[in-house]
Scaffold this motif. Structure first.
Motif, short mmCIF file in Angstrom:
data_model
loop_
_atom_site.label_atom_id
_atom_site.label_comp_id
_atom_site.label_asym_id
_atom_site.label_seq_id
_atom_site.Cartn_x
_atom_site.Cartn_y
_atom_site.Cartn_z
N ALA A 20 0.82 -1.21 0.00
CA ALA A 20 0.00 0.00 0.00
C ALA A 20 0.86 1.26 0.00
N ALA A 21 1.98 1.21 0.73
CA ALA A 21 2.86 2.36 0.80
C ALA A 21 3.53 2.66 -0.54
N ALA A 22 3.60 1.65 -1.40
CA ALA A 22 4.23 1.82 -2.72
C ALA A 22 3.27 2.41 -3.75
N ARG A 23 2.00 2.56 -3.40
CA ARG A 23 1.03 3.12 -4.34
C ARG A 23 1.33 4.59 -4.62
N PRO A 24 0.84 5.12 -5.73
CA PRO A 24 1.05 6.55 -6.02
C PRO A 24 0.43 7.44 -4.95
N GLY A 25 1.02 8.60 -4.74
CA GLY A 25 0.52 9.53 -3.75
C GLY A 25 1.05 9.20 -2.36
N ALA A 26 0.77 10.09 -1.43
CA ALA A 26 1.22 9.89 -0.05
C ALA A 26 0.39 8.81 0.61
N VAL A 27 1.00 8.18 1.65
CA VAL A 27 0.33 7.13 2.40
C VAL A 27 0.35 7.50 3.88
N LEU A 28 -0.72 7.13 4.58
CA LEU A 28 -0.81 7.31 6.03
C LEU A 28 -0.84 5.95 6.70
N LEU A 29 0.10 5.69 7.60
CA LEU A 29 0.10 4.48 8.42
C LEU A 29 -0.48 4.83 9.79
N HIS A 30 -1.37 3.99 10.30
CA HIS A 30 -1.88 4.26 11.65
C HIS A 30 -2.32 2.97 12.30
#
Length: 253
Positions: free
Chosen positions: A121-131
């Motif tokens: 998921a972190a490799a997808r385009p755009g910024a990613v939020l982990l929580h």
């Protein structure tokens, strides 16, 4: 209500912008009481297109991310909460910050599918939020692995993790209200899980001690050769690692 413990992981881990691009990898606590217009505006202002929810399904509520999903932001469930004998034993004997770091290692080792889903998921385009719930333990170890993959020095990763200490009073107040648990009570903190079992939360889990993250990173390097070796061992494809690095790493001059 805006997200608590929300920040760009590049802020403390790489302020010079030498290893990780800013505006790529964010972290936070869970939405409280649920994502609303303020949270959606917060996410959109950072171009966050994907949210990775590391909580166990028993911790979530259907309304948590509805507003974000309706705004077109993808939510990926990657629960990092395996109930193994080793983790239960570690919880029962945890008393120090170093114990917490060792617990993080076991937690990461016990959840390869979740680790893989989070990195994909972190490799997808755009910024990613982990929580996760507090944005400290599960979020901390996943963020640390990604920062280590990018070559961020351990002391900077530790600083980013320890920053959560500033937000813990508000985080625990929210969790106490949501789960009706006195997380700031004197003495051992006791909660009742979804199966009716009475559990005691070890004191280190109620803190964000720098030593815990230092131990985690040291063990990952000693036992697994760092994130660059540990993540493929979890099942993360080489192409996924390449996509994340292409997106997040600062190009060499």
């Amino acid at each position: 209500m805006s997200l608590v413990n929300f920040r760009d992981s590049a802020f403390l881990s790489d302020p010079e912008g030498l290893r990780i691009r800013p505006g790529v990898l964010y972290r936070s606590a869970q939405p409280y009481p649920a994502a609303d217009e303020a949270v959606v505006a917060q996410l959109r202002s950072c171009d966050i297109r994907t949210i990775v929810d590391l909580r166990d399904p028993r911790e979530t509520r259907p309304a948590d991310w509805v507003a974000a999903e309706e705004a077109g932001i993808a939510v990926v469930a990657a629960p990092v909460n395996p109930a193994t004998d080793a983790l239960t034993a570690r919880m029962a004997t945890m008393t120090t910050a170093a114990d917490l770091g060792e617990f993080y290692v076991l937690l990461a080792e016990s959840a390869p599918a979740a680790v893989t889903a989070a990195v994909e998921a972190a490799a997808r385009p755009g910024a990613v939020l982990l929580h996760c719930a507090a944005g400290k333990d599960r979020t901390g170890l996943l963020t640390a692995l990604l920062l280590d993959l990018l070559g961020v020095p351990a002391e900077r990763i530790v600083a980013d993790y320890a920053r959560t200490a500033d937000a813990l009073p508000e985080i625990f107040a929210n969790l106490a209200e949501r789960h009706r648990t006195a997380l700031n009570a004197q003495g051992p903190t006791r909660v009742t899980d979804s199966d009716g079992r009475h559990l005691t939360i070890p004191a280190p889990l109620l803190e964000a001690p720098a030593e815990a993250m230092s131990v985690f990173l040291a063990r990952v390097h000693t036992h697994h050769g760092g994130a660059a070796a540990f993540l493929p061992a979890c099942g993360v494809p080489a192409a996924t690692l390449g996509a994340f690095l292409a997106k997040a790493a600062v190009a060499a001059a």
